[in-house]
Write an enzyme that holds these catalytic residues in place. Structure first.
Site, short mmCIF file in Angstrom:
data_model
loop_
_atom_site.label_atom_id
_atom_site.label_comp_id
_atom_site.label_asym_id
_atom_site.label_seq_id
_atom_site.Cartn_x
_atom_site.Cartn_y
_atom_site.Cartn_z
N ASN A 9 0.88 -1.18 0.00
CA ASN A 9 0.00 0.00 0.00
C ASN A 9 0.91 1.22 0.00
OD1 ASN A 9 -1.80 2.04 0.46
ND2 ASN A 9 -2.24 1.47 2.59
N TRP A 10 1.01 1.85 -1.17
CA TRP A 10 1.95 2.97 -1.29
C TRP A 10 1.44 4.24 -0.61
CZ3 TRP A 10 4.65 3.30 -6.74
CH2 TRP A 10 5.33 2.09 -6.98
N LYS A 11 0.15 4.28 -0.28
CA LYS A 11 -0.47 5.47 0.32
C LYS A 11 -0.25 6.69 -0.60
CE LYS A 11 0.31 3.38 4.78
NZ LYS A 11 0.01 3.49 6.18
N HIS A 94 -9.57 1.09 4.31
CA HIS A 94 -8.33 1.25 5.08
C HIS A 94 -8.60 2.18 6.26
CE1 HIS A 94 -4.26 2.41 6.16
NE2 HIS A 94 -3.86 1.32 5.54
N GLU A 96 -7.02 4.58 7.41
CA GLU A 96 -6.81 6.00 7.12
C GLU A 96 -7.99 6.60 6.36
OE1 GLU A 96 -2.95 5.48 5.31
OE2 GLU A 96 -2.17 4.85 7.25
N GLU A 166 -5.68 -5.37 10.11
CA GLU A 166 -4.67 -4.36 10.40
C GLU A 166 -4.99 -3.65 11.72
OE1 GLU A 166 -2.57 -3.02 6.61
OE2 GLU A 166 -4.34 -1.77 6.77
N GLY A 172 1.97 1.92 10.68
CA GLY A 172 2.90 3.05 10.57
C GLY A 172 3.57 3.41 11.88
N SER A 212 3.11 -2.50 10.13
CA SER A 212 4.55 -2.43 10.34
C SER A 212 5.31 -3.71 10.01
CB SER A 212 4.85 -1.99 11.79
OG SER A 212 4.33 -0.69 12.02
N GLY A 233 2.65 -1.29 4.26
CA GLY A 233 2.73 0.13 3.95
C GLY A 233 4.17 0.56 3.72
N GLY A 234 4.79 1.10 4.77
CA GLY A 234 6.13 1.70 4.66
C GLY A 234 7.15 0.83 3.94
C1 PEP Z 1 -0.92 -0.04 5.84
O1 PEP Z 1 -0.99 1.15 5.60
O2 PEP Z 1 -1.78 -0.79 5.37
C2 PEP Z 1 0.18 -0.53 6.66
C3 PEP Z 1 0.11 -1.73 7.12
O3 PEP Z 1 1.21 0.35 6.87
P1 PEP Z 1 2.61 0.01 7.62
O4 PEP Z 1 3.11 -1.30 7.03
O5 PEP Z 1 3.49 1.14 7.27
O6 PEP Z 1 2.31 -0.13 9.05
#
Ligand code: PEP
Length: 247
Positions: A9-11, A94, A96, A166, A172, A212, A233-234
């Site tokens: 997930n590049w956001k 998601h 967010e 999640e 994050g 994460s 994500g990251g």
């Molecule tokens: C996400 O945004 O779906 C996510 C899991 O982010 P991160 O891996 O950065 O926690």
């Protein structure tokens, strides 16, 4: 046997030209036919991402979409637009989107139906806050989110859905759920799917863990019985994503 699925997930990161550079860097690192690999990219990056990955094992996903076919919804993106652009997956609900854009379980359900209408596979996100975990209501909360998101779908559609568990406190933050915590909730999600859609759907549906995940934590998480991959994500913006896919 469920095919593992790891999605990035590049956001709201990477311009089209930055996306092209990153995709070029990641293609050789995620080349693994045993895993379904998805890059969920910002809408503006979709055309270049589809073009650059067309002869690879990578599929392209969107990070959101609207639940109407077309019309006066300024700024939104329609499911038919994603389909026509070559998108295969779409992240829905998601945390967010829920936190900043007032997404609800009901709008997620409308979007899930629309995604199937257009042949897009939804990746439905669910997860509890830290407070909810401390209150001991994680399983009830997550199962309620999933039940509403899946309302009105056929067992076949449910079997073809991807669910991403999640925990919000892990997104994050650098804090990863333990493999036991993640397995407990993913197994409860599968039991919930079994109760509403039967054994076949429950055994087929793929459930990811997200929060994460890194190349260091992925192997033990992905070894758990009910965890079929990850939503990342990251780390999906770094070469570490290759280690996660190969975990
Ligand atoms: C996400 O945004 O779906 C996510 C899991 O982010 P991160 O891996 O950065 O926690």
């Amino acid at each position: 046997m469920r095919k593992r699925i790891v999605a990035g997930n590049w956001k709201m990161n990477k311009t089209p030209s930055e996306a092209a550079l990153l995709i070029g860097e990641l293609i050789p690192l995620v080349n693994n036919d045993n895993v379904e690999v998805v890059f969920c990219v910002p809408a503006i990056d979709i055309p270049c991402a589809v073009e650059l990955t067309k002869d690879t094992n990578i599929k392209i996903g969107a990070e959101n979409m609207y639940f109407e076919d077309k019309g006066a919804f300024t700024g939104e993106i329609a499911p038919g637009m994603l389909k026509d652009a070559g998108v295969k997956y779409v992240i829905l609900g998601h945390s967010e989107r829920r936190q900043y854009f007032a997404e609800t379980d009901e709008t997620v359900n409308l979007k899930v139906h629309k995604a199937f209408e257009y042949g897009l596979t939804p990746i439905i996100c669910c997860g509890e806050t830290l407070k909810q975990r401390e209150q001991g209501i994680t399983i009830e909360w997550v199962c309620m989110q999933i039940k509403i998101a899946l309302l009105g779908l056929t067992p076949e559609q449910i079997a073809n859905t991807v669910i991403a568990y999640e925990p919000i406190w892990a997104i994050g933050t650098g804090v990863v759920a333990t493999k036991e915590q993640a397995q407990e909730v993913c197994s409860a999600i599968r039991a919930c799917v079994r109760s509403i859609a039967g054994d076949e759907a429950a055994d087929a549906i793929r459930i990811q863990y997200g929060g994460s995940v890194t190349g260091d934590s992925a192997p033990e998480l992905f070894a758990m019985e009910d965890i079929d991959g990850g939503l990342v994500g990251g780390a999906s913006l770094k070469p570490d994503f290759g280690r996660i896919v190969n975990a």
